[in-house]
Design an enzyme around this catalytic site. Sequence first.
Site, PDB file in Angstrom:
ATOM      1  N   CYS A 116       0.874  -1.243   0.111  1.00 17.28           N
ATOM      2  CA  CYS A 116      -0.006  -0.130   0.094  1.00 17.28           C
ATOM      3  C   CYS A 116       0.973   1.326  -0.080  1.00 17.28           C
ATOM      4  CB  CYS A 116      -0.926  -0.152   1.216  1.00 17.28           C
ATOM      5  SG  CYS A 116      -2.269   1.198   1.092  1.00 17.28           S
ATOM      6  N   HIS A 226      -3.579  -5.183   0.638  1.00 21.35           N
ATOM      7  CA  HIS A 226      -2.789  -5.632   1.810  1.00 21.35           C
ATOM      8  C   HIS A 226      -2.890  -7.338   2.161  1.00 21.35           C
ATOM      9  CE1 HIS A 226      -2.375  -1.862   3.916  1.00 21.35           C
ATOM     10  NE2 HIS A 226      -3.330  -1.396   2.816  1.00 21.35           N
TER      11      HIS A 226
END
Length: 306
Positions: A116, A226
């Site tokens: 991310c 994620h």
Amino acid sequence: MFRLLAPLLLLSAVSLHSALAFTPVVSIMSHPHNSTHEFIASSYVKYLEAGGARAMRIPFNANVTTIDTIVKNTNGILFMGGEPSLPPTASYMYGTILAQYDLQDPMTMIPMWGTCLGFEWIAQCHAGLSVLSSGFDAENITLPLTFTADAISSRMYTSSPTDLLTLLANNNVTMNNHEGGVTPVEFEATMADEFTLLSTNVDRQGMEFVSSYEHRMYPIYGTQYHPEKSMFEYGAQADPADLGYEVIDHSPEGTRYSFELASFLVAEARKTGARFDRASGLKTIMEENDGFGAGTSFEQYIFFKV
């Protein structure tokens, strides 16, 4: 009886020594929490442990001497998700590791992984701050991946015994939580010289973003999604209904891909051999921390004094 057991005991001792000697240590950069502490989300530490590694901290504002010591004693680097802008520490560490890479010497090939925000940091380290676009409507959304033709020959997705290409293309398991990102057009203009675009996604408004890449030659990887969350974040509010505040997938497919990517990263780290030396004064996260705290964005924080 003793004569029969002695070789087995010796074999066990050798195996134990071998296992300890090659347990990789992967370093995670902590993020600022307040004026006295930095933090690392526990999910990233557990993620590395699931793959067979221990974790060590990189202070957010570490000086050059500390960074150089960490680089000498780590088997890998993980830049986690979060909010801070790219710090000089991350830029220096990226450049230092990149400069030491030698394809003929596996010991120099320390893997770097960005998740991310970390994905965005690596892109910025390579292409400059302007590589990022803003305004993506991709917070709290779980998606299947749209793979490029290059993904079929990637290291990230084809090193696993599980068919990750099929799993990730056909299941809504990758959790996204970002407003910033890299468009495929910007990737082609600034990163395609050295990096391979592996997958893309579109946000709720149809805006396309890069969701994973890897370096063409070196062990540098990034996922805008994620993978750690499917195993180690549950997104449950503290109320009787146990409502989720994040759409994290915990299906067998979700936990499988999470485990496989953790195993892949740690396998890359193992290639660098035994590096962690306690004489350096460095400690693992479990030894160094200043306690734990509960939260919502991350369910558990590990704190460190600054």
